[in-house]
Design an enzyme around this catalytic site. Structure first.
Site, PDB file in Angstrom:
ATOM      1  CB  CYS A 135      -0.922   0.001   1.216  1.00 49.63           C
ATOM      2  SG  CYS A 135      -0.123  -0.505   2.724  1.00 49.63           S
ATOM      3  CG  HIS A 248      -0.623   4.192   4.566  1.00 48.11           C
ATOM      4  ND1 HIS A 248      -1.050   3.775   5.811  1.00 48.11           N
ATOM      5  CD2 HIS A 248      -0.177   3.076   3.932  1.00 48.11           C
ATOM      6  CE1 HIS A 248      -0.875   2.474   5.927  1.00 48.11           C
ATOM      7  NE2 HIS A 248      -0.342   2.012   4.812  1.00 48.11           N
TER       8      HIS A 248
HETATM    9  C1  2RA Z   1       1.085  -1.927   6.593  1.00 45.07           C
HETATM   10  N1  2RA Z   1       1.740  -2.053   4.277  1.00 45.07           N
HETATM   11  O1  2RA Z   1       0.617  -0.787   6.457  1.00 45.07           O
HETATM   12  C2  2RA Z   1       1.307  -2.818   5.413  1.00 45.07           C
HETATM   13  C3  2RA Z   1       0.040  -3.545   5.109  1.00 45.07           C
HETATM   14  N2  2RA Z   1       0.146  -4.362   4.007  1.00 45.07           N
HETATM   15  O2  2RA Z   1       1.359  -2.404   7.691  1.00 45.07           O
END
Ligand code: 2RA
Length: 340
Positions: A135, A248
């Protein structure tokens, strides 16, 4: 005719988002199987107004399945993915990290490198294994790639601020529970992470490798090179887990081979697919995780010339994207759309 689908890990956060996105985008299907572990088998769920019973995942689950969307962890992907592709002719789009760096496995962001899917088509009878990038890689490259295409990124430095959802639904629940507990003066329940998460932040929980980076950071380094097909691009990253639910945020510094000024960069980003620019200096309004949550687009702002570089050879940008949606489920389904 419409493909037959299977969703593997359907009861998880990404599994549920697969269903939301399939429905939102009117993805065509003649049938759909809801697959999960033995523990979840038998659960009832409704999708697009029809009842479904969650079935236990077995190798035979893929009989007659054209496209299988996987998000059930790397070990399940390893156990069932290759066999489904090889023996059942299923096209597997895998959200785990199991096969991302394997030669011959396309690692794809549809807006960035769709050409990596060439030769894979639903109905060809030939199965395939396709990897969904991590991601934080997807969200970063959605904004960095349009600029890379124009001025060629030589070096990228990324600092991530990663949401709870990246660690699963249970981590989101724990963040909420801890927040209540701390506000009530109670000791925080720490089951998913071994430390307090509410009103705190910490280095990403992924294992630390021999070079001192954690797995999340090395994913960004390696996946960028594969997706850009550029083994020489210099990438470094620091990944942090922050008390945010499902989107994020990432601070990205880019050093270019050719000059690229901030106005031109903003113009490029304004027309980039899957990207919105939120960059209002006068009112100090820039991307936030809450604003991008549950949305398809990645938001970018704070576009500014890197003052540590000579001339216009460097830019700093700030990117936010929904981790469950564009960071996982949407990207995987956009890949599947390119195979129809
Ligand atoms: C996280 N990228 O954010 C990882 C999840 N696949 O922990």
């Amino acid at each position: 005719n419409a493909p037959s689908l299977a969703v593997v890990g359907v009861t998880g956060a990404v599994g549920q988002e697969f269903l939301n996105v399939l429905s939102d985008r009117d993805f065509p299907y003649r049938s759909i199987k809801m697959l999960a572990s033995k523990r979840s088998a038998g659960k009832q769920l409704s999708f697009e107004g029809r009842p479904y019973t969650v079935e236990e995942l077995t190798h035979d689950s893929f009989d007659g399945v054209d496209i299988a969307l996987f998000s059930a962890g790397g070990s399940i992907s390893k156990q069932f993915g290759p066999a489904a592709a090889k023996e059942k002719g299923t096209i597997v789009v895998d959200n785990s990290s199991a096969f991302r760096m394997d030669d011959g496995v396309p690692l794809v962001i549809p807006e960035v490198n769709p050409e990596a899917l060439s030769g894979i088509k639903v109905g060809s009878g030939k199965g395939a294994l396709i990897a969904n990038p991590n991601c934080s890689t997807i969200i970063c490259l959605m904004a960095a790639t349009p600029l890379h295409r124009r001025a060629k990124v030589l070096r990228m430095v990324v600092s991530t601020y990663q949401a709870a959802s990246g660690a699963g639904a249970a981590a989101m629940e724990e963040l909420e529970l801890q927040t209540r507990e701390v506000l009530e003066g109670k000791p925080p329940t720490c089951k998913i992470f071994n430390q307090q998460y509410a009103f705190n932040l910490f280095s990403h929980n992924a294992p630390i490798l021999s070079n001192g980076y954690n797995e999340e950071e090395m994913k960004l380094v390696k996946e960028t090179r594969k997706i850009w097909n550029d083994p020489n691009v210099k990438v470094t990253a620091t990944c942090i887990r922050v008390p945010v639910m499902r989107a994020h945020a990432e601070s990205v510094n880019l050093q270019f081979e050719k000059p690229l000024d901030e106005e031109t960069a903003k113009d490029i980003l304004k027309t980039a697919p899957g990207v919105v620019v939120i960059d209002d200096r006068a009112s100090n309004r820039f991307p936030t995780p809450l604003e991008v949550s549950n949305k398809d687009d990645v938001a970018v702002g704070r576009v500014r010339r890197d003052v540590s570089q000579d001339g216009d050879y460097g830019l700093d940008i700030f990117v936010c994207g929904d981790q469950i949606r564009k960071g996982a489920a949407l990207n995987a389904i956009q890949i599947a759309e390119l195979l129809l």
